[in-house]
Each structure stands twice: as C-alpha cells, then as structure tokens.
Write an enzyme that holds these catalytic residues in place. Structure first.
Site, PDB file in Angstrom:
ATOM      1  N   CYS A   1       0.842  -1.195   0.000  1.00 23.19           N
ATOM      2  CA  CYS A   1       0.000   0.000   0.000  1.00 23.19           C
ATOM      3  C   CYS A   1       0.882   1.252   0.000  1.00 23.19           C
ATOM      4  CB  CYS A   1      -0.906  -0.008   1.224  1.00 23.19           C
ATOM      5  SG  CYS A   1      -2.053   1.393   1.281  1.00 23.19           S
TER       6      CYS A   1
ATOM      7  N   CYS B   1      -6.033   0.289   6.996  1.00 27.20           N
ATOM      8  CA  CYS B   1      -5.790   0.773   5.632  1.00 27.20           C
ATOM      9  C   CYS B   1      -6.918   1.737   5.219  1.00 27.20           C
ATOM     10  CB  CYS B   1      -5.732  -0.422   4.678  1.00 27.20           C
ATOM     11  SG  CYS B   1      -5.436   0.060   2.953  1.00 27.20           S
TER      12      CYS B   1
ATOM     13  N   ARG C   1       2.809   4.787   6.514  1.00 26.29           N
ATOM     14  CA  ARG C   1       3.224   4.049   7.721  1.00 26.29           C
ATOM     15  C   ARG C   1       3.766   2.661   7.415  1.00 26.29           C
ATOM     16  NH1 ARG C   1      -2.540   4.317  10.294  1.00 26.29           N
ATOM     17  NH2 ARG C   1      -2.923   3.875   8.097  1.00 26.29           N
TER      18      ARG C   1
ATOM     19  N   HIS D   1      -2.291  -4.085   5.076  1.00 24.90           N
ATOM     20  CA  HIS D   1      -2.092  -3.645   6.472  1.00 24.90           C
ATOM     21  C   HIS D   1      -3.419  -3.261   7.101  1.00 24.90           C
ATOM     22  CE1 HIS D   1      -2.504   0.812   5.873  1.00 24.90           C
ATOM     23  NE2 HIS D   1      -2.324   0.439   4.630  1.00 24.90           N
TER      24      HIS D   1
ATOM     25  N   ASP E   1       0.415   3.748   1.724  1.00 23.52           N
ATOM     26  CA  ASP E   1       0.348   4.322   3.077  1.00 23.52           C
ATOM     27  C   ASP E   1       1.749   4.634   3.627  1.00 23.52           C
ATOM     28  OD1 ASP E   1       0.119   4.418   6.054  1.00 23.52           O
ATOM     29  OD2 ASP E   1      -1.981   3.959   5.628  1.00 23.52           O
TER      30      ASP E   1
HETATM   31 ZN   LIG Z   1      -3.409   1.084   2.979  1.00 28.97          ZN
END
Ligand SMILES: [Zn+2]
Length: 196
Positions: A42, A101, A46, A98, A44
C-alpha cells in the site's frame, strides 16, 4: 530548513556512511539490479517496505498503490509484474496489506471517497460483496474491517496467480512463490496469510 532539506541532509550522511562502510558499494549498485523479491504494498506512509523488513537496497522491486491492489487492467502493475518475472526473474512475489488501511476503510464506508479513489476502491467493494456472508457474521466493525484487509490480500494473490505472466512462467518451470502478508500498524508486526 524545510522537510525536504532534512531529507537531503539525511541522504548525504547516509551516502557517506555507506561509502565508508563499503568503498565499492555504489559501484556495484550503479552496475545493475538483481532483486529476488517483487513487493506489492500500500502507498500508506506508515508501511515503508524496506524499513519494516530491513531489506537492503537491491533486494526488493517495489510497486505500491492505494490498498495494494493487483488489478488485471492496471497497465502499471502488469508492466511491473512482467518485468519482475520475465526480466529480473524474481523468486518471490509478496502482497502486503495492512490493518487500518484507508482504502479498505473507505470501501467499508457508505460515504463516497474522492472521485478517482472511489473508482479505484470499487475493486475492494467487489471483494466485500464476494465475502458478504462471512463479513456479515463478524459483529465487531473493527474485526470486520480487519478481515476485509486480509481477504483483499488473499484475492490479490489469486489475481496475480491468474495473470498470463505468472501462469506462463510457472509453465516454463520457474519456482515462483507468492506470499500474502498483513502488517499491523498498531504493533509493527508482519504476518503470513497465504502462500501460493
Ligand atoms: Zn493502505
């Protein structure tokens, strides 16, 4: 100093450190890449693949998008997959989802996401519909969302296994392994969900 200056300053000291530790490091890196893993994760912030796995530069070829999707009509993903399998000859393909998400959360919500994101996450809404009865049986909304995160990873692994690139490669006898993982943003732990 803005944030980008900070990144550049860190990069300078990192490059110097790498050269001090191994004088030929960048000569080898400049020559060619030979990664053994394709990582699909992803976007993302993090979930930075190299940071959470400790994979050094040169180990993983990486493709990221919202909610780590492997979509059959996505030319960017297909090109990455083909290049990884046919040219780089990776041994492993990882799909890493994750918990928490944003893409999966948006797919669980009745509110529309921004236009393009909403269009993109229809793929997750399709998965949600496919597993509707299993998901409906989970009463806790957080657990239900977490399960959709996992099902999304499992379905992306199936999508990858069904691509022409992977089927052709396996027919040729390549020992290509597919791994579905999930990362917990609350604990930092990465776990195996499926292998194919
Ligand atoms: Zn995500």
């Amino acid at each position: 100093m803005d944030q980008i200056d900070d990144l550049l300053a860190y990069n300078k000291s990192w490059a110097e450190r790498a050269k001090t530790d191994d004088a030929q490091y960048f000569d080898r890196m400049a020559d060619k890449q030979n990664p053994s893993i394709l990582w699909i994760g992803c976007s993302d912030s993090r979930v930075p693949p190299s940071v959470i796995t400790g994979a050094k530069p040169g180990v993983m070829f990486i493709h990221r998008n919202i909610a780590n999707l492997a979509v059959h009509s996505d030319i960017s993903f297909l090109a990455v997959l083909e290049y990884s399998v046919d040219v780089l000859k990776v041994d492993h393909i990882v799909v890493a989802g994750h918990y928490n998400c944003g893409g999966v959360k948006a797919a669980c919500s009745h509110e529309p996401a921004p236009d393009m994101v909403d269009h993109w996450i229809q793929h997750i809404r399709d998965i949600k519909r496919m597993y509707q009865s299993e998901l409906d049986a989970i009463t806790n909304p957080k657990n239900r969302e977490n399960r959709l995160v996992e099902l999304n990873v499992i379905e992306q692994i199936r999508n990858i296994a069904n691509t022409t690139t992977v089927r052709r490669s396996r027919k040729r006898g390549a020992s290509l392994k597919l791994h579905g993982l999930v990362y917990d943003t609350a604990t930092g732990e990465l776990q195996r969900l499926i292998e194919s």
